[in-house]
Scaffold this motif. Structure first.
Motif, PDB file in Angstrom:
ATOM      1  N   VAL A  80       0.839  -1.181   0.000  1.00 36.13           N
ATOM      2  CA  VAL A  80       0.000   0.000   0.000  1.00 36.13           C
ATOM      3  C   VAL A  80       0.884   1.243   0.000  1.00 36.13           C
ATOM      4  N   ARG A  81       0.571   2.153  -0.943  1.00 37.30           N
ATOM      5  CA  ARG A  81       1.329   3.398  -0.979  1.00 37.30           C
ATOM      6  C   ARG A  81       0.588   4.466  -0.202  1.00 37.30           C
ATOM      7  N   LYS A  82       1.339   5.252   0.489  1.00 36.64           N
ATOM      8  CA  LYS A  82       0.755   6.333   1.259  1.00 36.64           C
ATOM      9  C   LYS A  82       0.341   7.455   0.308  1.00 36.64           C
ATOM     10  N   ARG A  83      -0.866   7.924   0.477  1.00 33.44           N
ATOM     11  CA  ARG A  83      -1.378   9.011  -0.344  1.00 33.44           C
ATOM     12  C   ARG A  83      -0.812  10.335   0.157  1.00 33.44           C
ATOM     13  N   GLU A  84      -0.265  11.102  -0.751  1.00 33.88           N
ATOM     14  CA  GLU A  84       0.306  12.387  -0.382  1.00 33.88           C
ATOM     15  C   GLU A  84      -0.604  13.499  -0.860  1.00 33.88           C
ATOM     16  N   ARG A  85      -0.774  14.487  -0.026  1.00 32.15           N
ATOM     17  CA  ARG A  85      -1.596  15.638  -0.388  1.00 32.15           C
ATOM     18  C   ARG A  85      -0.870  16.518  -1.374  1.00 32.15           C
TER      19      ARG A  85
END
Length: 95
Positions: free
Chosen positions: A2-7
């Motif tokens: 899972v990739r972390k979602r970046e704002r």
């Protein structure tokens, strides 16, 4: 994994509104269609199947319309259409 979602960077309210409007303008287009820059002007000589009116007239108005049709050798629809366009021209209405 899972990739972390970046704002993304925060946008101003005006930029966000413009992006929302741009998205909404493209929402009804068929998939793969080119985005029109601005809508084309309506064709004044196009087939007359866009809008139909049912216009109740009293006896006097009906007699006046019939007399105008007789004198100008036009149909009732043509007289009304002509009167509409002449009034628009006189009032300076441009589409």
């Amino acid at each position: 994994m899972v990739r972390k979602r970046e704002r993304s960077t925060p946008e101003s309210a005006a930029e966000m509104e413009q992006r929302i409007n741009s998205f909404a303008d493209m929402a009804d287009l068929p998939r793969g269609a080119a985005v029109p820059d601005k809508p084309a002007a309506p064709d004044k000589d196009a087939k007359r199947d866009f809008k139909s009116l049912n216009l109740p007239l009293n006896e006097y108005e009906s007699l006046v319309l019939a007399e105008v049709c007789k004198r100008t050798n036009r149909s009732q629809s043509n007289v009304l259409r002509y009167a509409l366009l002449e009034l628009a021209k006189r009032e300076g209405v441009e589409i």
